[in-house]
Scaffold this active site. Structure first.
Site, PDB file in Angstrom:
ATOM      1  N   CYS A 133       0.761  -1.036   0.075  1.00 29.31           N
ATOM      2  CA  CYS A 133       0.002   0.042   0.137  1.00 29.31           C
ATOM      3  C   CYS A 133       0.761   1.198  -0.155  1.00 29.31           C
ATOM      4  O   CYS A 133       1.859   1.341   0.313  1.00 29.31           O
ATOM      5  CB  CYS A 133      -0.890  -0.053   1.349  1.00 29.31           C
ATOM      6  SG  CYS A 133      -1.818  -1.372   1.654  1.00 29.31           S
ATOM      7  N   THR A 134       0.337   2.269  -0.400  1.00 27.14           N
ATOM      8  CA  THR A 134       1.002   3.646  -0.205  1.00 27.14           C
ATOM      9  C   THR A 134       0.037   4.644   0.210  1.00 27.14           C
ATOM     10  O   THR A 134      -1.153   4.556  -0.710  1.00 27.14           O
ATOM     11  CB  THR A 134       1.608   3.970  -1.753  1.00 27.14           C
ATOM     12  OG1 THR A 134       2.534   3.024  -2.224  1.00 27.14           O
ATOM     13  CG2 THR A 134       2.333   5.415  -1.471  1.00 27.14           C
TER      14      THR A 134
END
Lengths: 232, 97
Positions: free
Chosen positions: A1-2
């Protein structure tokens, strides 16, 4: 994820995230937006998967936004044992939903997330409605390991969190942080908008084959919140 | 082209068991499949699954409101075991290590 939290040139806080996970194709097919309503009014909004009652992406309108990124630390059996033995330990996604449901502002939400015992370690990225209300919490099971707050006056107008401690270099084989930083610097603080953030989150490898959805939101402008199912 | 995900309302004024009925019915064909796939992702399932079943068997004791009731409602609507629903809802907590 970012996840990226930032403050624009007018002092407004914005928040963007990509959720990357295994089982990507099927998760794309069950991605949903949910308005949790009380008395016919939306108390909070989440992007989640059908059948998953916790939240890892959400917005409490005019209060705060929050996302969770995975932090792989410890041992799985310890996570389960804590869940069984410690009645006060919360599964992470339940804690985030509880916080969206109960906390009325950025500060109380940050305190709740940081100081509640959880079964697992994780990162929470939060944005509020006032200048400076943005933070990345590196959460251990029993308390915060680090709380990293926005400081636009010192030039830190955004913070990027992927799945690694922000004070340590990302692994060479999974560096989404530096491309995200490059894209944010290229966009600039004065050019933040829903569209420009969507473009940042669409930059490879920030967006990658495991990205299921992208979200852009801003608690002070709750109607901005939009999610997109991604098919890179 | 990216598309917006479908939008739903979860009415928090409803009993916990009824809140997710619309979503569960809409995804009745897909959700059991993903639950089955996710179970394969569990670490050391011969050890982890019995521990998760212990939580599922007494879900009201281990998991706070409203989650136990909401998962019970989903399991009932999908005609699935509560253990499978609990497993996938705790997947992050089990798999983050």
């Amino acid at each position: 994820c970012t996840s990226i939290v930032m403050q624009d040139a007018n002092g407004t806080i914005w928040h963007a995230r990509n959720l990357d996970y295994s089982f990507t194709e099927i998760l794309r097919n069950i991605s949903i937006r949910v308005d949790y309503q009380k008395g016919g009014k939306t108390a909070y909004t989440g992007i989640t998967y059908a059948g998953y009652v916790g939240l890892v992406t959400g917005q409490r309108p005019n209060a705060f936004t929050m996302t969770m990124d995975e932090r792989d630390q410890g041992a799985w059996w310890m996570n389960i044992l804590i869940a069984i033995l410690d009645r006060n330990a919360s599964p992470v996604s339940f804690l985030l939903r509880d916080t969206l449901a109960m906390s009325e502002n950025f500060t109380s939400a940050l305190e709740k997330v940081a100081y509640t015992t959880t079964a697992a370690s994780f990162y929470t990225i939060m944005g509020g409605v006032r200048v400076g209300e943005g933070a990345v919490i590196t959460k251990g099971r029993v308390g915060p390991i680090d709380i990293w707050k926005l400081d636009a006056k010192s030039g830190r107008w955004y913070e990027v969190e992927t799945n690694y401690d922000h004070w340590a270099p990302p692994p060479a084989g999974d560096d989404r942080r530096d491309p995200a930083i490059k894209a944010m610097n290229s966009m600039g603080q004065k050019s933040i908008s829903k569209k420009s953030l969507f473009n940042v989150m669409s930059t490879p490898p920030v967006m990658n084959n495991k990205t299921t959805y992208t979200v852009v939101m801003s608690a002070a402008q709750p109607d901005i919140m939009e999610a997109w199912i991604r098919n890179p | 082209d990216p598309v917006n995900p479908p939008a739903f309302v979860v009415n928090l004024d409803l009993p916990e068991e009824q809140r997710w009925t619309e979503v569960a019915l809409k995804y009745k064909q897909l959700v059991p499949d993903i639950y089955a796939i996710m179970k394969q992702f569990l670490p050391d399932p011969t050890i982890s699954l019995p521990l998760i079943r212990k939580i599922a068997a007494d879900v009201d004791k281990y998991l706070a409101k409203p989650y136990a009731g909401e998962m019970r409602g989903i399991a009932k609507t999908l005609n699935m075991s509560l253990g499978d629903v609990v497993t996938c809802n705790l997947l992050y907590d089990i798999s983050a290590f």
